[in-house]
Design a protein around this motif. Structure first.
Motif, short mmCIF file in Angstrom:
data_model
loop_
_atom_site.label_atom_id
_atom_site.label_comp_id
_atom_site.label_asym_id
_atom_site.label_seq_id
_atom_site.Cartn_x
_atom_site.Cartn_y
_atom_site.Cartn_z
N ARG A 161 0.84 -1.13 -0.17
CA ARG A 161 -0.16 -0.01 0.08
C ARG A 161 0.89 1.08 -0.19
N GLU A 162 0.23 2.39 -0.42
CA GLU A 162 1.26 3.64 -0.27
C GLU A 162 0.41 4.53 0.84
N ALA A 163 1.44 4.89 1.66
CA ALA A 163 1.09 5.46 3.20
C ALA A 163 2.26 6.12 3.73
N GLY A 164 2.07 7.34 4.30
CA GLY A 164 3.01 8.24 4.77
C GLY A 164 3.94 7.58 5.86
N LYS A 165 3.48 6.64 6.68
CA LYS A 165 3.95 5.95 7.74
C LYS A 165 5.26 5.16 7.10
N SER A 193 0.08 11.97 -2.09
CA SER A 193 -0.35 12.06 -0.88
C SER A 193 0.68 11.52 0.18
N ALA A 194 1.23 10.57 -0.21
CA ALA A 194 2.49 10.30 0.78
C ALA A 194 3.68 11.35 0.87
N MET A 195 3.96 11.84 -0.42
CA MET A 195 4.88 13.04 -0.25
C MET A 195 4.42 14.19 0.83
N ARG A 196 3.21 14.22 0.56
CA ARG A 196 2.70 15.56 1.40
C ARG A 196 2.22 15.38 2.68
N SER A 197 2.42 14.18 3.15
CA SER A 197 1.78 13.53 4.38
C SER A 197 2.40 14.45 5.67
N GLU A 202 6.93 16.17 9.24
CA GLU A 202 7.63 16.24 10.70
C GLU A 202 8.87 15.66 10.80
N LEU A 203 9.18 14.56 10.00
CA LEU A 203 10.56 13.84 10.10
C LEU A 203 11.40 14.64 9.23
N LEU A 204 10.92 15.32 8.19
CA LEU A 204 12.13 16.04 7.51
C LEU A 204 12.51 17.50 8.49
N GLN A 205 11.52 17.95 9.16
CA GLN A 205 11.95 19.19 9.77
C GLN A 205 12.60 18.51 11.25
N LYS A 206 12.42 17.29 11.74
CA LYS A 206 13.40 16.89 12.65
C LYS A 206 14.73 16.61 12.34
#
Length: 386
Positions: A161-165, A193-197, A202-206
């Protein structure tokens, strides 16, 4: 020049005069018969008067008909026993006053800024995307990250599946494996949708990783991921369909090993992505130079362009490289002599442009010396002609 053609045309003919003076004959004939201004179109007898047009416009813009199309107004008035004109004429009247347009406010999408990303070393700009892999009555999702400078694939994953997690886990594991320092990497993708999740953001900011997106409906803003997917799906080992998720993962493991370790990439001066990503390009290029030098020493006659050298590795890789502005050429002003020259050099008369209207061309009368020169030129031309 046209006057000279007319003068010498009486002696040698217009065709020969135009050929010697490099003047199109059509320009001569057009100057003889300039186009006449077209007569104004007469007003038809059955045309509506200005008062009638004003009345029709007032009816169309009235509170009753202001939100209806002229066809509807025409049919409504016709059923009521009123006829002003045909509905096409109504449209012409409204068009003359710029009143044929969409009256409701239309939503206009804002103009997106073009992403301009540059990488001069590995782990500076990554591009990632998701593609489909056909399975048994379903699709599997291949997540791929590619370094645009080295074309190296540092991380990939196949899921059901395609998911942000899932994208969050892949990006975090890949950054940890590559030991990417903070505030160095830019991660580019499209607007899936996964790219803009939220979890990916939040991960990239971290991780202090900059985030970049393609413009909507512009696949050319993400060319390296798209090109890598084409290499993947158009390769000779691509099966087309996968029997299971495990089979797709096994095939992808073999493909990405070949792509990173054995694929001589054209955009990398025929080096492998692993060679460029791990800083081994200079050693390989030096070895290739030795081989080419030995071949040149053995048979220099086979190298028509001289001593061969291996192709150079690009120093920088762009996504949408900005176009360089044209250089401004500054012309130095000509110095004016303080004293008049004894003999001024004669400047040649510029040849007339066929596209320039005849009315704006400068007609300069010929002096006696110029006429003698033309006469001598005609004599030479006529003597050489059969």
């Amino acid at each position: 020049m046209l006057a000279a053609v007319e003068t010498w045309g009486e002696t040698v003919g217009i065709a020969e005069a135009c050929r010697v003076l490099s003047v199109p004959r059509s320009s001569v004939y057009r100057a003889r018969h300039p186009p006449r201004p077209s007569a104004p179109r007469p007003q038809p007898e059955q045309a509506l008067s200005a008062a009638e047009q004003a009345q029709i416009r007032q009816v169309l813009n009235s509170e009753r008909f202001c939100d209806r199309a002229p066809r509807t107004v025409y049919a409504t008035l016709l059923d009521e026993g009123v006829y002003y004109c045909h509905w096409r004429t109504m449209y012409r009247i409204l068009t003359a006053h710029a009143e044929v347009q969409e009256r409701r406010p239309q939503r206009r999408h804002p103009r997106r800024a073009q992403p301009n990303l540059c990488a001069r070393a590995p782990n500076q700009v990554w591009s990632w995307d998701i593609t489909y892999l056909p399975g048994p009555a379903c699709f599997y999702y291949l997540y791929t990250i590619i370094d645009i400078y080295s074309r190296y694939v540092p991380g990939w994953m196949i899921a059901a599946r395609e998911a942000g997690k899932l994208a969050e886990k892949l990006i975090a594991d890949t950054c940890a494996k590559q030991a990417v320092p903070a505030q160095q990497l830019t991660l580019h993708s499209d607007r899936g949708s996964a790219m803009r999740s939220k979890v990916v953001h939040e991960l990239l900011q971290k991780l202090s990783v900059a985030q970049s997106y393609s413009r909507p409906g512009t696949p050319t803003d993400n060319p390296y991921s798209e090109g890598q997917f084409k290499t993947l799906k158009y390769g000779p080992t691509y099966p087309g369909h996968f029997a299971s998720l495990a089979a797709a993962q096994e095939w992808a493991h073999e493909f990405f090993h070949w792509y990173n370790e054995e694929h001589y990439h054209t955009g990398l001066a025929l080096l492998t992505p692993t060679t460029v990503h791990h800083g081994q390009a200079e050693q390989v290029q030096a070895h290739r130079q030795q081989v080419l030098a030995a071949a040149y020493a053995a048979h220099p006659e086979r190298f028509a362009r001289g001593r061969p050298t291996p192709a150079a590795l690009p120093q920088e890789v762009w996504i949408n490289q900005p176009q360089s502005k044209p250089e401004t050429i500054t012309m130095a002003a000509e110095s004016v002599p303080s004293e008049p020259q004894a003999v001024a050099p004669a400047s040649p008369e510029p040849s007339p442009d066929a596209d320039e209207p005849l009315a704006v061309r400068k007609q300069t009368p010929f002096s006696g010396d110029e006429m003698n020169t033309l006469h001598l030129k005609f004599e030479l031309e006529l003597c050489q002609s059969p």
